[in-house]
Scaffold this motif. Structure first.
Motif, PDB file in Angstrom:
ATOM      1  N   ASN A 207      -7.231  58.302 -15.500  1.00  0.00           N
ATOM      2  CA  ASN A 207      -8.029  58.984 -14.777  1.00  0.00           C
ATOM      3  C   ASN A 207      -8.204  60.452 -16.228  1.00  0.00           C
ATOM      4  OD1 ASN A 207      -8.345  58.839 -12.017  1.00  0.00           O
ATOM      5  ND2 ASN A 207      -6.211  58.168 -12.733  1.00  0.00           N
ATOM      6  N   HIS A 208      -8.034  59.887 -17.597  1.00  0.00           N
ATOM      7  CA  HIS A 208      -8.441  60.600 -18.108  1.00  0.00           C
ATOM      8  C   HIS A 208      -9.415  61.684 -18.736  1.00  0.00           C
ATOM      9  CE1 HIS A 208      -8.705  56.791 -21.186  1.00  0.00           C
ATOM     10  NE2 HIS A 208      -9.884  56.940 -20.462  1.00  0.00           N
ATOM     11  N   GLY A 209      -9.266  62.856 -19.022  1.00  0.00           N
ATOM     12  CA  GLY A 209     -11.612  63.385 -17.915  1.00  0.00           C
ATOM     13  C   GLY A 209     -11.652  63.337 -17.232  1.00  0.00           C
ATOM     14  N   HIS A 210     -10.887  63.541 -15.910  1.00  0.00           N
ATOM     15  CA  HIS A 210     -11.592  63.519 -14.442  1.00  0.00           C
ATOM     16  C   HIS A 210     -10.871  64.913 -14.466  1.00  0.00           C
ATOM     17  CE1 HIS A 210     -12.175  63.444 -10.933  1.00  0.00           C
ATOM     18  NE2 HIS A 210     -13.090  62.369 -10.559  1.00  0.00           N
ATOM     19  N   VAL A 211     -11.592  65.567 -13.631  1.00  0.00           N
ATOM     20  CA  VAL A 211     -10.793  67.978 -13.634  1.00  0.00           C
ATOM     21  C   VAL A 211     -10.058  67.208 -12.506  1.00  0.00           C
ATOM     22  CG1 VAL A 211     -11.757  69.350 -12.114  1.00  0.00           C
ATOM     23  CG2 VAL A 211     -13.624  68.384 -14.086  1.00  0.00           C
ATOM     24  N   GLU A 212     -10.025  66.405 -11.730  1.00  0.00           N
ATOM     25  CA  GLU A 212      -8.954  66.543 -10.185  1.00  0.00           C
ATOM     26  C   GLU A 212      -8.232  65.115 -10.226  1.00  0.00           C
ATOM     27  OE1 GLU A 212     -12.431  68.840  -9.037  1.00  0.00           O
ATOM     28  OE2 GLU A 212     -12.298  67.469  -9.995  1.00  0.00           O
ATOM     29  N   ASN A 213      -8.190  63.993 -11.293  1.00  0.00           N
ATOM     30  CA  ASN A 213      -7.537  62.738 -10.943  1.00  0.00           C
ATOM     31  C   ASN A 213      -6.944  62.755 -12.414  1.00  0.00           C
ATOM     32  OD1 ASN A 213      -8.712  63.048  -8.642  1.00  0.00           O
ATOM     33  ND2 ASN A 213     -10.558  60.925  -9.258  1.00  0.00           N
ATOM     34  N   ASP A 214      -7.236  63.441 -13.166  1.00  0.00           N
ATOM     35  CA  ASP A 214      -5.772  63.520 -14.700  1.00  0.00           C
ATOM     36  C   ASP A 214      -4.302  64.317 -14.223  1.00  0.00           C
ATOM     37  OD1 ASP A 214      -4.899  63.028 -16.910  1.00  0.00           O
ATOM     38  OD2 ASP A 214      -6.862  63.909 -17.981  1.00  0.00           O
ATOM     39  N   GLU A 215      -3.647  63.897 -14.829  1.00  0.00           N
ATOM     40  CA  GLU A 215      -2.366  64.370 -14.480  1.00  0.00           C
ATOM     41  C   GLU A 215      -1.538  64.923 -15.927  1.00  0.00           C
ATOM     42  OE1 GLU A 215       1.351  64.964 -12.265  1.00  0.00           O
ATOM     43  OE2 GLU A 215      -0.729  63.594 -11.983  1.00  0.00           O
ATOM     44  N   SER A 216      -2.427  65.523 -17.281  1.00  0.00           N
ATOM     45  CA  SER A 216      -1.906  65.996 -18.018  1.00  0.00           C
ATOM     46  C   SER A 216      -2.365  66.775 -18.246  1.00  0.00           C
ATOM     47  CB  SER A 216      -1.335  64.911 -18.300  1.00  0.00           C
ATOM     48  OG  SER A 216      -0.755  65.163 -19.920  1.00  0.00           O
ATOM     49  N   TRP A 217      -2.720  68.326 -18.563  1.00  0.00           N
ATOM     50  CA  TRP A 217      -3.190  69.200 -19.249  1.00  0.00           C
ATOM     51  C   TRP A 217      -4.203  69.157 -18.633  1.00  0.00           C
ATOM     52  CZ3 TRP A 217      -0.296  73.206 -20.345  1.00  0.00           C
ATOM     53  CH2 TRP A 217       0.205  73.076 -21.181  1.00  0.00           C
ATOM     54  N   HIS A 218      -4.615  68.756 -17.105  1.00  0.00           N
ATOM     55  CA  HIS A 218      -6.098  68.900 -16.822  1.00  0.00           C
ATOM     56  C   HIS A 218      -6.491  70.359 -16.776  1.00  0.00           C
ATOM     57  CE1 HIS A 218      -5.255  70.129 -12.088  1.00  0.00           C
ATOM     58  NE2 HIS A 218      -3.243  69.437 -12.843  1.00  0.00           N
TER      59      HIS A 218
END
Length: 446
Positions: A207-218
């Motif tokens: 989910n990299h780059g997804h506002v809500e679904n990313d997990e690291s430093w989103h």
């Protein structure tokens, strides 16, 4: 000759017209101009020609029959026209003109090959260095040596983490059992729950780059950002506190999210993954117990100096590197929601970083864009794979700033990003970081 050309074109030749002669030139009846030295001969020149009568009707007819430009632009106007026809400025949030398959096809086939023996050789190298540094520091036991030891050993702990990270991706070896055993040994030794982090990191990549679904430093949304208390907000955006965030993230994740990397029932994990989480948490607990035992055996101060301070340096490395993979570029990078997000577009918002002499020590983790798109590529092929893929990336690839032997320049980029990258809009499918005026100290947000 000119008369013949005009006659062949159906045009009548014009009567010759000569300008008033200047001193130093003689013009003969055949209209040839010859340079003469200034002497008395010039004054004796005589011009003998009789202009013929000129038919203005023929002039008009001649002018209409010849195709000539109505207007000739000056050089400045030509440049203006060229500028008007220039391509529009590159938009990093626009869909790329290439596909994931195009990038994959550009990468040599051998870059995908996983060599278990080669991977294990890196493990052996790093473990020998770790124990060698500890033995040397304990033997010398000098206050001039300890700071050097802490910096070096903390960096080596980070190198161990990167190898365990490769195990979690399956890029260490094609044997899942070897990946699991080596991953647990390496990560548990530096107090990282192997399966717990492996699964959450997989979520980050998916989910990299997804506002809500990313997990690291989103990014935080504006609503969540404004709901933070002043202490939390200051700690999150004031150096060096964000560099100590990793242990907190393992226990409680990021603001707006809940769950623990140690609890098998956390929302981070599927029910089928509970056994893996229990195994990793047990290994982590065993390492904590070992450290407690060492503290009673050698004393808390020696343990702090040999292990505690290097562990803190390792955490700083982890937070700095992972943050700068997704923040701090000179131009703002997009984040996505909804239909605008795709695996490819999200991956293209990641950044490569140059760490100078440390690139090889921490296994080229700074070569990050290709790793994000294809995490199954072993770390020792990432540089070659990136070079092969760059022509496909085009402007979507952000060239990393060349580092000095030690990457001190990245500290400045980290601090500048903390001052301006604070939150994104609550709405919109393509959003960019905005700045809070109170944190940045500016009069208005960007």
């Amino acid at each position: 000759m000119a008369t013949w050309v005009l006659s062949e074109c159906g045009l009548k030749s014009l009567a010759p017209v000569f300008p008033k002669p200047r001193t130093g030139f003689a013009v003969s009846n055949n209209s040839d101009a010859k340079f003469l030295s200034t002497n008395k001969e010039v004054t004796n020149l005589k011009f003998q020609f009789q202009p013929k009568s000129f038919d203005f009707k023929e002039k008009r007819k001649w002018g209409l029959n010849v195709s000539t430009p109505l207007r000739v632009d000056s050089i400045e106007q030509e440049h203006e026209h060229e500028q008007e026809q220039e391509l529009p400025e590159f938009d990093p949030g626009s869909p790329p003109p290439f596909s994931l398959a195009d990038i994959r096809a550009a990468i040599p086939k051998h870059c995908w090959v996983k060599d278990s023996w080669k991977s294990m050789s890196y493990v052996l190298r790093d473990v020998v260095i770790v124990f060698g540094l500890a033995a040397a520091a304990a033997f010398l036991n000098n206050w001039m040596v300890w700071p050097l030891y802490w910096a070096a050993q903390g960096t080596m702990f980070w190198a161990l983490f990167v190898l365990g990270h490769d195990c979690g991706h399956g890029s260490f070896s094609s044997d899942p059992n070897l990946n699991s055993v080596v991953g647990h040994l390496l990560h548990s030794s530096i107090l990282v729950p192997y399966h717990g982090w492996r699964i959450s990191h997989r979520t980050h990549h998916q989910n990299h780059g997804h506002v809500e679904n990313d997990e690291s430093w989103h990014p935080l949304t504006e609503k969540i950002f404004k709901s933070l208390d002043n202490v939390t907000r200051s700690l999150r955006f004031t150096a060096p506190f964000p560099l100590l965030a990793y242990p907190v993230y393992l226990w409680a994740r990021s603001p707006g999210k809940t769950g623990s990397h140690f609890h098998p029932s956390s929302e981070l994990f599927l029910p089928s993954e509970k056994k893996d989480i229990i195994t990793s948490t047990a290994c982590w607990t065993a390492m904590v117990a070992l450290l407690v035992g060492l503290g009673f055996t050698m004393g808390p101060i020696p343990l702090l100096m040999l292990y505690g301070v290097p562990y803190a340096i390792f955490v700083m490395w982890l937070d700095l590197v992972t943050y700068l993979h997704h923040h701090g570029h000179e131009d703002k990078l997009p984040w996505y929601r909804g239909k605008e997000w795709s695996y490819l577009r999200g991956g293209l918002t990641t950044l490569d970083r140059d760490y100078g002499w440390l690139n090889n020590i921490h296994h080229d983790i700074g070569t990050h864009v290709v790793h994000h798109l294809f995490p199954q590529i072993p770390h020792y092929h990432l540089v070659e794979a990136t070079e092969a893929a760059r022509p496909v990336f085009g402007e979507y690839y952000k060239e990393p700033k060349k580092s000095a032997p030690l990457p001190f320049h990245l500290i400045g980029e980290f601090i500048r990003s903390l001052k301006k990258d604070h939150y994104v809009s609550d709405t919109g499918d393509i959003v960019y970081y905005q700045t809070d005026s109170e944190i940045s100290g500016s009069s208005k947000s960007e």
